[in-house]
Design a protein around this motif. Sequence first.
Motif, short mmCIF file in Angstrom:
data_model
loop_
_atom_site.label_atom_id
_atom_site.label_comp_id
_atom_site.label_asym_id
_atom_site.label_seq_id
_atom_site.Cartn_x
_atom_site.Cartn_y
_atom_site.Cartn_z
N VAL A 112 0.85 -1.20 0.00
CA VAL A 112 0.00 0.00 0.00
C VAL A 112 0.88 1.25 0.00
O VAL A 112 0.60 2.23 -0.71
CB VAL A 112 -0.96 -0.01 1.21
N GLN A 113 1.95 1.23 0.79
CA GLN A 113 2.88 2.37 0.80
C GLN A 113 3.55 2.54 -0.57
O GLN A 113 3.69 3.67 -1.06
CB GLN A 113 3.95 2.16 1.87
N TYR A 114 3.93 1.41 -1.19
CA TYR A 114 4.57 1.50 -2.51
C TYR A 114 3.58 2.01 -3.56
O TYR A 114 3.98 2.71 -4.50
CB TYR A 114 5.13 0.13 -2.92
N ALA A 115 2.31 1.66 -3.41
CA ALA A 115 1.30 2.17 -4.35
C ALA A 115 1.20 3.69 -4.22
O ALA A 115 1.09 4.40 -5.23
CB ALA A 115 -0.04 1.51 -4.08
N ALA A 116 1.22 4.18 -2.99
CA ALA A 116 1.18 5.64 -2.77
C ALA A 116 2.44 6.30 -3.33
O ALA A 116 2.38 7.37 -3.94
CB ALA A 116 1.04 5.93 -1.28
N LEU A 117 3.59 5.66 -3.14
CA LEU A 117 4.85 6.17 -3.69
C LEU A 117 4.80 6.21 -5.21
O LEU A 117 5.26 7.16 -5.84
CB LEU A 117 6.00 5.29 -3.21
N ASP A 124 3.70 3.48 -13.19
CA ASP A 124 2.52 2.77 -13.69
C ASP A 124 2.17 1.51 -12.94
O ASP A 124 0.99 1.15 -12.85
CB ASP A 124 2.73 2.41 -15.18
N ALA A 125 3.16 0.79 -12.41
CA ALA A 125 2.88 -0.55 -11.91
C ALA A 125 3.81 -0.95 -10.77
O ALA A 125 4.84 -0.31 -10.52
CB ALA A 125 3.01 -1.57 -13.05
N ILE A 126 3.42 -2.02 -10.12
CA ILE A 126 4.25 -2.68 -9.11
C ILE A 126 4.29 -4.16 -9.47
O ILE A 126 3.25 -4.79 -9.68
CB ILE A 126 3.69 -2.52 -7.68
N HIS A 139 -3.03 -11.88 -11.49
CA HIS A 139 -3.61 -12.14 -10.18
C HIS A 139 -2.53 -11.89 -9.12
O HIS A 139 -1.35 -11.82 -9.43
CB HIS A 139 -4.12 -13.57 -10.09
N HIS A 140 -2.94 -11.78 -7.87
CA HIS A 140 -1.96 -11.46 -6.83
C HIS A 140 -2.24 -12.26 -5.58
O HIS A 140 -3.40 -12.52 -5.24
CB HIS A 140 -1.97 -9.96 -6.52
N PRO A 141 -1.17 -12.68 -4.86
CA PRO A 141 -1.37 -13.44 -3.62
C PRO A 141 -2.10 -12.65 -2.54
O PRO A 141 -2.75 -13.23 -1.68
CB PRO A 141 0.05 -13.77 -3.16
N LEU A 142 -1.97 -11.31 -2.57
CA LEU A 142 -2.60 -10.47 -1.56
C LEU A 142 -3.82 -9.75 -2.14
O LEU A 142 -3.85 -9.42 -3.32
CB LEU A 142 -1.61 -9.42 -1.03
N SER A 143 -4.77 -9.51 -1.29
CA SER A 143 -5.97 -8.77 -1.69
C SER A 143 -5.86 -7.35 -1.13
O SER A 143 -5.96 -7.14 0.08
CB SER A 143 -7.23 -9.46 -1.16
N ALA A 148 -6.64 1.84 -2.78
CA ALA A 148 -5.18 1.94 -2.59
C ALA A 148 -4.44 1.76 -3.90
O ALA A 148 -3.38 2.36 -4.11
CB ALA A 148 -4.72 0.91 -1.58
N LEU A 149 -5.00 0.94 -4.80
CA LEU A 149 -4.32 0.65 -6.06
C LEU A 149 -4.83 1.48 -7.23
O LEU A 149 -4.41 1.27 -8.36
CB LEU A 149 -4.50 -0.83 -6.41
N LYS A 150 -5.71 2.41 -6.98
CA LYS A 150 -6.32 3.18 -8.07
C LYS A 150 -5.25 3.82 -8.95
O LYS A 150 -4.42 4.59 -8.48
CB LYS A 150 -7.25 4.25 -7.51
N GLY A 151 -5.27 3.46 -10.24
CA GLY A 151 -4.30 4.00 -11.19
C GLY A 151 -2.99 3.25 -11.23
O GLY A 151 -2.11 3.59 -12.03
N ILE A 152 -2.82 2.22 -10.40
CA ILE A 152 -1.57 1.45 -10.35
C ILE A 152 -1.87 -0.01 -10.70
O ILE A 152 -2.75 -0.64 -10.11
CB ILE A 152 -0.92 1.51 -8.95
#
Length: 482
Positions: A112-117, A124-126, A139-143, A148-152
């Motif tokens: 979540v912190q990296y998404a904000a960063l 564009d992505a993580i 898909h991702h292991p975490l939900s 928090a991910l809007k735009g990422i």
Amino acid sequence: MPNLPDSLSCGEKARLIPVVADTSKEVRAVSIVLAAMTAVPEFARALMSSVGQNVGARASLQCFTEIEFHKCLEGKRCRPDGFISLERKGQPWRSLVEAKIGRAELDAEQLVQYAALAKMNGIDAIITISNQFTVLPTHHPLSLSKSALKGIELYHWSWTYIVTEIMLLLGNLGIEDQDQVFILEEVLRYLSHESVGISRFDRMNSEWKDLISKIQSGAPLSKNAPEVEHSVVAWAQVTRNVSLLMAQKIGTQVRIILSRAHSDDSVARFREDCDLLINDLQLRCTLDVPDSAAPIKICADLQRRSLAISMEVAAPKDKQRASSRINWLVRQLSKTASNEMYVRARWPGRASVTQASLTEVRENTDALERGREGMAPTSFEIVLVRDMASKFSGAKTFIEALEDAVPHFYEQVGQQLRPYVAAPPKIKDGAKPDAADPPPGDPATSASAGPALTVSTVNNLSEPIEERSLATGNEKSEGIGP
């Protein structure tokens, strides 16, 4: 100092031989993988295509580690393990890379912190990398929350997935440059060493045994119970691991078949699998092996404590008798070990399915007919059934059995089966047309066929298509595009 993207205040170019502390296993592994991507275009294309990015001949790919940003979160120390910068036709695409190794798992709060960063710095992505498995990189292991991910964009690679991609590139001889082959071989050697901490998914969740015990005792299951949700997540990971294991064994991609809705929405797939587990007491998966006769279906029956691996093929329609159709199948499985193998025949209309062991069917085709005289089966399903009894509830023994059963079934059945292909039609015996008479439909006898070919017509065939069409008055030429 390399030329850094504008958002970075500092960073080191990803190196094949990184100089980092011995405790920085993640940074070292990430640096080696990212450096290999910049050195081997085919490797970069394989990985980047999985996150929707095309690395063409004119694309510029740069990768960095030990990065810091001009814009940072106040009071937070945000230093992702890597950074990917891709330029295509002046259009940049940037991604953070965060990795975990060994038994370390990804942390939702950190992402979540990296998404904000990422939002602050126009990234564009993580991309995350760990020993955790997902069915697809999308898909991702975490939900994580959508806000928090809007735009990422969020993607995930398992270390085993990366290793498999390298093995496929080397095994299929898709790289001609021997220096690049050497680089990938060394990266594979490094990632495969036990000291690095890369492991396959080898253990079901801690609640697995309790789940089986509840089912055996007839206790009701709750959709949101930890033993249900965690077992469904573990099933997704183990089936992904099986698909990668199969890919390594046969040297080509083996994919898990998902509906479009499930491919686009991992949560929808998760919920449907939970419903399947509660209602049918089963977990299922389907694998696609290129050029095989049919998909491979995998079913774990938690009530019976058994595994069933199967393929279904259509029966040959040009064979009218049931025995002929059954023999067509038996001939293909002449070298198949019959132990644990069964054949199911499906019949027209509402006739029920019949089943017999492969041994019985080999000895007598009547074993499948069972009063279906005058009918012919429409399809056959070949099934390997493995009863596991108490081993089914073992967190490790369950996975070991699955990893043994699927390749065994493919070797014994999957690579033997061929779909039925009808023979081309033959010229029928009978009266032959008189040599003096032109065959039916010949231009010489059909006014609707247009003018007969002449020398001048043949010469005109060298003219451009458009000119010939206009000259003959034909405004539309069937089969020819604009």
